[in-house]
Write a protein that holds these residues in place. Structure first.
Motif, PDB file in Angstrom:
ATOM      1  N   ARG A   1       0.848  -1.196   0.000  1.00  0.00           N
ATOM      2  CA  ARG A   1       0.000   0.000   0.000  1.00  0.00           C
ATOM      3  C   ARG A   1       0.885   1.249   0.000  1.00  0.00           C
ATOM      4  N   LEU A   2       1.513   1.516  -1.114  1.00  0.00           N
ATOM      5  CA  LEU A   2       2.366   2.693  -1.214  1.00  0.00           C
ATOM      6  C   LEU A   2       1.501   3.941  -1.361  1.00  0.00           C
ATOM      7  N   ALA A   3       1.805   4.973  -0.594  1.00  0.00           N
ATOM      8  CA  ALA A   3       1.043   6.213  -0.654  1.00  0.00           C
ATOM      9  C   ALA A   3       1.449   7.025  -1.876  1.00  0.00           C
ATOM     10  N   ASP A   4       0.466   7.617  -2.543  1.00  0.00           N
ATOM     11  CA  ASP A   4       0.739   8.483  -3.683  1.00  0.00           C
ATOM     12  C   ASP A   4       1.710   9.595  -3.235  1.00  0.00           C
ATOM     13  N   PRO A   5       2.848   9.747  -3.909  1.00  0.00           N
ATOM     14  CA  PRO A   5       3.872  10.689  -3.439  1.00  0.00           C
ATOM     15  C   PRO A   5       3.577  12.153  -3.737  1.00  0.00           C
ATOM     16  N   ASP A   6       2.558  12.446  -4.535  1.00  0.00           N
ATOM     17  CA  ASP A   6       2.255  13.825  -4.924  1.00  0.00           C
ATOM     18  C   ASP A   6       1.823  14.632  -3.698  1.00  0.00           C
TER      19      ASP A   6
ATOM     20  N   ASP B   1       1.865  15.460  20.153  1.00  0.00           N
ATOM     21  CA  ASP B   1       2.639  16.144  19.119  1.00  0.00           C
ATOM     22  C   ASP B   1       3.415  15.069  18.376  1.00  0.00           C
ATOM     23  N   ALA B   2       2.686  14.337  17.517  1.00  0.00           N
ATOM     24  CA  ALA B   2       3.267  13.182  16.831  1.00  0.00           C
ATOM     25  C   ALA B   2       3.394  13.468  15.343  1.00  0.00           C
ATOM     26  N   GLY B   3       4.608  13.394  14.834  1.00  0.00           N
ATOM     27  CA  GLY B   3       4.832  13.593  13.405  1.00  0.00           C
ATOM     28  C   GLY B   3       4.742  12.271  12.662  1.00  0.00           C
ATOM     29  N   LEU B   4       4.025  12.269  11.536  1.00  0.00           N
ATOM     30  CA  LEU B   4       3.862  11.066  10.727  1.00  0.00           C
ATOM     31  C   LEU B   4       4.114  11.398   9.261  1.00  0.00           C
ATOM     32  N   ARG B   5       4.813  10.507   8.589  1.00  0.00           N
ATOM     33  CA  ARG B   5       5.024  10.665   7.161  1.00  0.00           C
ATOM     34  C   ARG B   5       3.820  10.111   6.408  1.00  0.00           C
ATOM     35  N   LYS B   6       3.623  10.597   5.222  1.00  0.00           N
ATOM     36  CA  LYS B   6       2.519  10.135   4.393  1.00  0.00           C
ATOM     37  C   LYS B   6       2.615   8.627   4.185  1.00  0.00           C
ATOM     38  N   GLY B   7       1.532   7.921   4.493  1.00  0.00           N
ATOM     39  CA  GLY B   7       1.505   6.469   4.353  1.00  0.00           C
ATOM     40  C   GLY B   7       1.923   5.717   5.599  1.00  0.00           C
TER      41      GLY B   7
ATOM     42  N   THR C   1     -14.655   1.400  -4.683  1.00  0.00           N
ATOM     43  CA  THR C   1     -13.664   0.892  -3.728  1.00  0.00           C
ATOM     44  C   THR C   1     -12.353   1.653  -3.897  1.00  0.00           C
ATOM     45  N   ILE C   2     -11.719   1.938  -2.775  1.00  0.00           N
ATOM     46  CA  ILE C   2     -10.426   2.621  -2.783  1.00  0.00           C
ATOM     47  C   ILE C   2      -9.499   1.870  -1.843  1.00  0.00           C
ATOM     48  N   ARG C   3      -8.209   1.967  -2.112  1.00  0.00           N
ATOM     49  CA  ARG C   3      -7.224   1.310  -1.246  1.00  0.00           C
ATOM     50  C   ARG C   3      -6.369   2.350  -0.559  1.00  0.00           C
ATOM     51  N   ALA C   4      -5.851   1.974   0.600  1.00  0.00           N
ATOM     52  CA  ALA C   4      -4.972   2.878   1.348  1.00  0.00           C
ATOM     53  C   ALA C   4      -3.836   3.354   0.450  1.00  0.00           C
ATOM     54  N   GLY C   5      -3.587   4.647   0.466  1.00  0.00           N
ATOM     55  CA  GLY C   5      -2.502   5.220  -0.320  1.00  0.00           C
ATOM     56  C   GLY C   5      -2.920   5.770  -1.664  1.00  0.00           C
ATOM     57  N   GLN C   6      -4.070   5.351  -2.174  1.00  0.00           N
ATOM     58  CA  GLN C   6      -4.533   5.875  -3.458  1.00  0.00           C
ATOM     59  C   GLN C   6      -5.049   7.307  -3.291  1.00  0.00           C
ATOM     60  N   PRO C   7      -5.019   8.109  -4.357  1.00  0.00           N
ATOM     61  CA  PRO C   7      -5.478   9.499  -4.253  1.00  0.00           C
ATOM     62  C   PRO C   7      -6.937   9.585  -3.799  1.00  0.00           C
TER      63      PRO C   7
ATOM     64  N   MET D   1     -11.749  -6.547   4.725  1.00  0.00           N
ATOM     65  CA  MET D   1     -10.692  -5.635   4.290  1.00  0.00           C
ATOM     66  C   MET D   1      -9.527  -5.587   5.280  1.00  0.00           C
ATOM     67  N   TYR D   2      -8.453  -5.024   4.801  1.00  0.00           N
ATOM     68  CA  TYR D   2      -7.285  -4.688   5.618  1.00  0.00           C
ATOM     69  C   TYR D   2      -7.732  -3.613   6.600  1.00  0.00           C
ATOM     70  N   HIS D   3      -7.453  -3.796   7.908  1.00  0.00           N
ATOM     71  CA  HIS D   3      -8.075  -2.964   8.939  1.00  0.00           C
ATOM     72  C   HIS D   3      -7.186  -1.883   9.537  1.00  0.00           C
ATOM     73  N   ARG D   4      -5.997  -1.711   8.998  1.00  0.00           N
ATOM     74  CA  ARG D   4      -5.118  -0.663   9.511  1.00  0.00           C
ATOM     75  C   ARG D   4      -5.293   0.609   8.681  1.00  0.00           C
ATOM     76  N   PHE D   5      -5.047   1.760   9.316  1.00  0.00           N
ATOM     77  CA  PHE D   5      -5.181   3.014   8.573  1.00  0.00           C
ATOM     78  C   PHE D   5      -3.932   3.860   8.737  1.00  0.00           C
ATOM     79  N   HIS D   6      -3.715   4.738   7.749  1.00  0.00           N
ATOM     80  CA  HIS D   6      -2.425   5.397   7.579  1.00  0.00           C
ATOM     81  C   HIS D   6      -2.576   6.909   7.400  1.00  0.00           C
ATOM     82  N   ALA D   7      -1.479   7.628   7.606  1.00  0.00           N
ATOM     83  CA  ALA D   7      -1.485   9.080   7.449  1.00  0.00           C
ATOM     84  C   ALA D   7      -1.740   9.443   5.988  1.00  0.00           C
ATOM     85  N   PRO D   8      -2.722  10.306   5.717  1.00  0.00           N
ATOM     86  CA  PRO D   8      -3.037  10.670   4.326  1.00  0.00           C
ATOM     87  C   PRO D   8      -2.065  11.682   3.716  1.00  0.00           C
ATOM     88  N   HIS D   9      -1.175  12.221   4.540  1.00  0.00           N
ATOM     89  CA  HIS D   9      -0.235  13.264   4.089  1.00  0.00           C
ATOM     90  C   HIS D   9       0.837  13.364   5.169  1.00  0.00           C
TER      91      HIS D   9
END
Length: 312
Positions: free
Chosen positions: A103-108, A259-265, A296-302, A168-176
C-alpha cells in the motif's frame, strides 16, 4: 484427538465450491434488509462485542480453524498481500499487516491519500454544521466531534466517508505528511455501520464509539480531522502514535494532547475488525476525479486534491 465431526466440518469449509455456494446463499439472506438489520443490531450489541473480543483471541487450533472457516463464509477474504498467511487466532487475522510495498502512498504532495482500504460512502461539503451519513439522513458535526469549536472550524469544508468491510485490511495510515495535535475519544454504542443501518438509524455515527484525530498538514498548515468510528464486534480503536498497548476505552471519554509527526503512508492505527473513517478537510479540497460513491479505494490511493495554491 480432534473429534471426527470437527474434522469433517473443517474439510467442508475448505472445499472451495461448497464454500462459494453456501456463501452465496448466506449473502442473499443477509441482503434482505429486515433480516440483516435484525441479526446485526437487535441483539445485545455490547455483550456480543465483548464476547467476540474474547473469543477472537483464543489460540486453540480447532477454535481458530473453525472461526476463520466460518468467517470466510460471510466475507470474500483475500490474503494475497498479507505479510503472513498463518495466524494464531481470528483476532490475529483481523489486524493483519501487509507485505512491504503493498500500500504505497501516492507521493504527490498536492494529493491527500486514502487512509485505508474502503468503500466510498457519503461525501460533500459541511453546511450549517451538518453532513450526510446517507442521502436524506444528516447528522450534526458538533455531536460527532464532541466539540463546538472544532465543528465550526470545518464549516464549508469537504468531507468523505470511508467504510471498511469485515474482509478488508483494517489498519489506517497518514493521508499526508502531518502532525497529530490531539485525539478526542468519545465512548459510545456499537451499532452496525453498514448501509442498511445508516438508512434506518439517525445520527448513527454520533452514537457509536469514536475518536476525532486532529492533524495539521506539513508544508501547508491545513487542518484535517480523521474520525475512526467503531461498530458492532469492533469497539476497539488502537492508535500507534499513542502507544499500541493503549486501550482508549480504559480511560473513558477525554481529550489527549500530543505532538506526533507522521510521514505520508505511515501507519496511524487499526480497528480490531472493520468499521468507518470520516475525513474532514478545509474548503478548497475536493475529491479526486477517480473517487465515486460506492466505489472501492485502497490505502494510499489518491482521495482528495489539495487547493491549487497549496499545491504550488
Amino acid at each position: 484427538m480432534v473429534p471426527s465431526s470437527v474434522v469433517n466440518i473443517l474439510l467442508f469449509l475448505h472445499e472451495a465450491d461448497a464454500m462459494a455456494t453456501l456463501r452465496s446463499t448466506l449473502a442473499r439472506v443477509a441482503q434482505q434488509e429486515d433480516i440483516n438489520f435484525l441479526l446485526t443490531n437487535r441483539i445485545p450489541r455490547r455483550l456480543a462485542t465483548r464476547f467476540i473480543g474474547w473469543f477472537g483471541r483464543i489460540e486453540n487450533p480447532v477454535v481458530r480453524g473453525l472461526s476463520i472457516g466460518l468467517w470466510r463464509l460471510f466475507a470474500d477474504l483475500d490474503l494475497s498481500d498479507a505479510r503472513k498467511t498463518s495466524f494464531r487466532s481470528l483476532h490475529d487475522l483481523f489486524i493483519r499487516e501487509l507485505k512491504p510495498g503493498a500500500r504505497l502512498a501516492d507521493p504527490d504532495p498536492a494529493v491527500l491519500a486514502s487512509p485505508s482500504d474502503a468503500i466510498v460512502g457519503a461525501s460533500g461539503t459541511v453546511k450549517a454544521g451538518q453532513v450526510l451519513q446517507v442521502k436524506g439522513m444528516p447528522y450534526s458535526l458538533r455531536d460527532l466531534l464532541g466539540d463546538e469549536q472544532m465543528a465550526v472550524a470545518h464549516e464549508g469544508g469537504a468531507y468523505v466517508t470511508l467504510r471498511l468491510t469485515s474482509a478488508m485490511y483494517h489498519r489506517f495510515h497518514a493521508p499526508h505528511d502531518l502532525r497529530v495535535e490531539s485525539v478526542t475519544y468519545i465512548s459510545g454504542d456499537t451499532w452496525n455501520v453498514n448501509p442498511i443501518a445508516l438508512r434506518r438509524i439517525e445520527q448513527l455515527f454520533c452514537r457509536n464509539e469514536r475518536a476525532a484525530i486532529c492533524t495539521v498538514l506539513c508544508g501547508t498548515g491545513h487542518r484535517v480531522t480523521l474520525v475512526p468510528v467503531a461498530a458492532i464486534l469492533v469497539a476497539s480503536i488502537r492508535l500507534r502514535f499513542l502507544g499500541a498497548s493503549l486501550d482508549l476505552r480504559q480511560g473513558g471519554a477525554r481529550q489527549i494532547s500530543c505532538d506526533a509527526g507522521l510521514r505520508k503512508g505511515e501507519e496511524m492505527g487499526w480497528f480490531e475488525h472493520g468499521s468507518t473513517i470520516i475525513l474532514f478537510a478545509p474548503a478548497g479540497f475536493r475529491l479526486h476525479d477517480a473517487v465515486r460513491e460506492g466505489g472501492t479505494i485502497r490505502a494510499g490511493q489518491p482521495l482528495m486534491h489539495l487547493p491549487s495554491e497549496a499545491a504550488g
